[in-house]
Motif scaffolding. Structure first.
Motif, PDB file in Angstrom:
ATOM      1  N   UNK A 124      -6.808 -12.329 -13.909  1.00  0.00           N
ATOM      2  CA  UNK A 124      -7.330 -13.158 -15.001  1.00  0.00           C
ATOM      3  C   UNK A 124      -6.417 -12.983 -16.225  1.00  0.00           C
ATOM      4  N   UNK A 125      -6.525 -13.847 -17.224  1.00  0.00           N
ATOM      5  CA  UNK A 125      -5.572 -13.821 -18.340  1.00  0.00           C
ATOM      6  C   UNK A 125      -5.388 -12.466 -19.025  1.00  0.00           C
ATOM      7  N   UNK A 126      -6.442 -11.671 -19.239  1.00  0.00           N
ATOM      8  CA  UNK A 126      -6.183 -10.387 -19.914  1.00  0.00           C
ATOM      9  C   UNK A 126      -6.484  -9.212 -18.994  1.00  0.00           C
ATOM     10  N   UNK A 127      -6.168  -9.395 -17.707  1.00  0.00           N
ATOM     11  CA  UNK A 127      -6.547  -8.394 -16.698  1.00  0.00           C
ATOM     12  C   UNK A 127      -5.508  -7.288 -16.546  1.00  0.00           C
ATOM     13  N   UNK A 128      -5.870  -6.269 -15.779  1.00  0.00           N
ATOM     14  CA  UNK A 128      -4.998  -5.115 -15.540  1.00  0.00           C
ATOM     15  C   UNK A 128      -4.889  -4.810 -14.059  1.00  0.00           C
ATOM     16  N   UNK A 129      -3.742  -4.247 -13.741  1.00  0.00           N
ATOM     17  CA  UNK A 129      -3.489  -3.709 -12.403  1.00  0.00           C
ATOM     18  C   UNK A 129      -3.313  -2.204 -12.555  1.00  0.00           C
ATOM     19  N   UNK A 130      -3.935  -1.401 -11.701  1.00  0.00           N
ATOM     20  CA  UNK A 130      -3.719   0.055 -11.734  1.00  0.00           C
ATOM     21  C   UNK A 130      -3.274   0.498 -10.347  1.00  0.00           C
ATOM     22  N   UNK A 131      -2.117   1.156 -10.284  1.00  0.00           N
ATOM     23  CA  UNK A 131      -1.589   1.617  -8.995  1.00  0.00           C
ATOM     24  C   UNK A 131      -1.444   3.136  -9.036  1.00  0.00           C
ATOM     25  N   UNK A 132      -2.061   3.819  -8.067  1.00  0.00           N
ATOM     26  CA  UNK A 132      -1.830   5.269  -7.958  1.00  0.00           C
ATOM     27  C   UNK A 132      -0.423   5.490  -7.401  1.00  0.00           C
ATOM     28  N   UNK A 133       0.268   6.478  -7.967  1.00  0.00           N
ATOM     29  CA  UNK A 133       1.604   6.809  -7.489  1.00  0.00           C
ATOM     30  C   UNK A 133       1.783   8.320  -7.640  1.00  0.00           C
TER      31      UNK A 133
END
Ligand SMILES: C[S@@+](CC[C@H](N)C(=O)[O-])C[C@H]1O[C@@H](n2cnc3c(N)ncnc32)[C@H](O)[C@@H]1O
Length: 266
Positions: free
Chosen positions: A217-226
């Motif tokens: 969505x327009x102000x969304x976030x992705x979080x990736x564990x690394x």
């Protein structure tokens, strides 16, 4: 009914577990006894554990963010370290409207479920390529959401395009050559598709990041564990996808998460 053990029987099981290298032999003996319905079954569970199966796969569940998550044999065991990802994701989401949560590479579904639980109301979607993981995730998620089977974004319903508020991902990130160095519990009892992140460990991170803008969505976030070591590569993947990256870490759990925000987003 859990099996009740005499002190002598308990000692025997503890000794067998300890000889097999189980560090928390006393606690595991109690767990195994409470998972068995009769003595024959207990013997079978102890034998599986002594042969090296992860305790969570043997007793059939793992604790994650205070939830009891079903773990079937052959499915990746959710790690306590990933609770950091859930906490960071929950902190980002504004409290105003029920968000759309997507847990890609969901395994048991623990991360998406714990996040939906923390948010109390959310539209939850989860997806995994492995049919065994998908079956297990469907058991855990139940009526709380939908679990899709296929390669990354491919099985998602088209109406999710541009609607995902928070995308949480714990994909495989072990470099292929390092799988041979992993503890036997993981190497032999968790599927390779759950571990192998390709030559530098971030092959799937690159694919996740490059596909994310279509779904966020327009102000969304992705979080990736690394991992801390691989974080710069995950950051590069997120940045190449046009998202603004940030690395957050937790020393206690040796956890590292790359957050990717839409430019101009929250
Ligand atoms: C490290 S495990 C993590 C599982 C879960 N996210 C967790 O933290 O417990 C990675 C998961 O990614 C899934 N996976 C690997 N490649 C995938 C792909 N191309 N598309 C979807 N899922 C994939 C595996 O089947 C496995 O369940």
């Amino acid at each position: 009914m859990p099996v009740s053990l005499s002190p002598g029987q308990l000692e025997g099981i503890v000794a067998a577990l300890r000889a097999a290298g189980c560090v928390f032999a006393e606690e595991e003996a109690e767990l195994l006894a409470s998972a068995a319905n009769e003595p024959g079954e207990l013997g079978e569970l102890v034998a599986q554990r002594v042969a090296g199966s992860p305790i969570e796969q043997v007793v059939g569940w793992a604790e994650f963010c205070g939830l009891r998550i079903a773990v079937e044999p052959g499915v990746f065991v959710p790690r306590r370290r990933s609770e950091f990802l859930v906490r960071r994701a929950a902190d980002i989401i504004p409290a105003d409207a029920p968000p759309v949560v997507l847990d890609l590479c969901c395994g048991t579904g623990a991360i998406g479920l714990a996040l939906a639980d923390a948010l109390s109301a959310a539209e939850l979607h989860a997806a995994d390529i492995d049919p065994v993981a998908v079956r297990c995730a469907r058991r855990n998620v139940g009526e709380r959401g939908r679990v899709h089977q296929g390669d990354l974004y491919e099985p998602l319903p088209p109406e999710l395009h541009g609607r995902v508020d928070i995308l949480v991902v714990n994909a495989p990130y072990v470099p292929t050559a390092e799988i041979a160095l992993m503890p036997a519990e993981a190497r032999l009892h968790e599927p390779r598709v759950a571990l192998d992140g390709g030559p530098d460990g971030v092959e799937i991170h690159r694919r996740v990041a490059s596909g994310a803008p279509d779904w966020l969505a327009p102000s969304a976030c992705l979080l990736i564990e690394t991992s801390e070591r691989q974080a710069p590569l995950t950051v590069a993947a997120v940045s190449a996808a046009g998202l603004t990256p940030e690395v957050v870490t937790d020393e206690d759990w040796s956890a590292a998460v790359v957050i990717g925000r839409r430019r101009g987003g929250r």
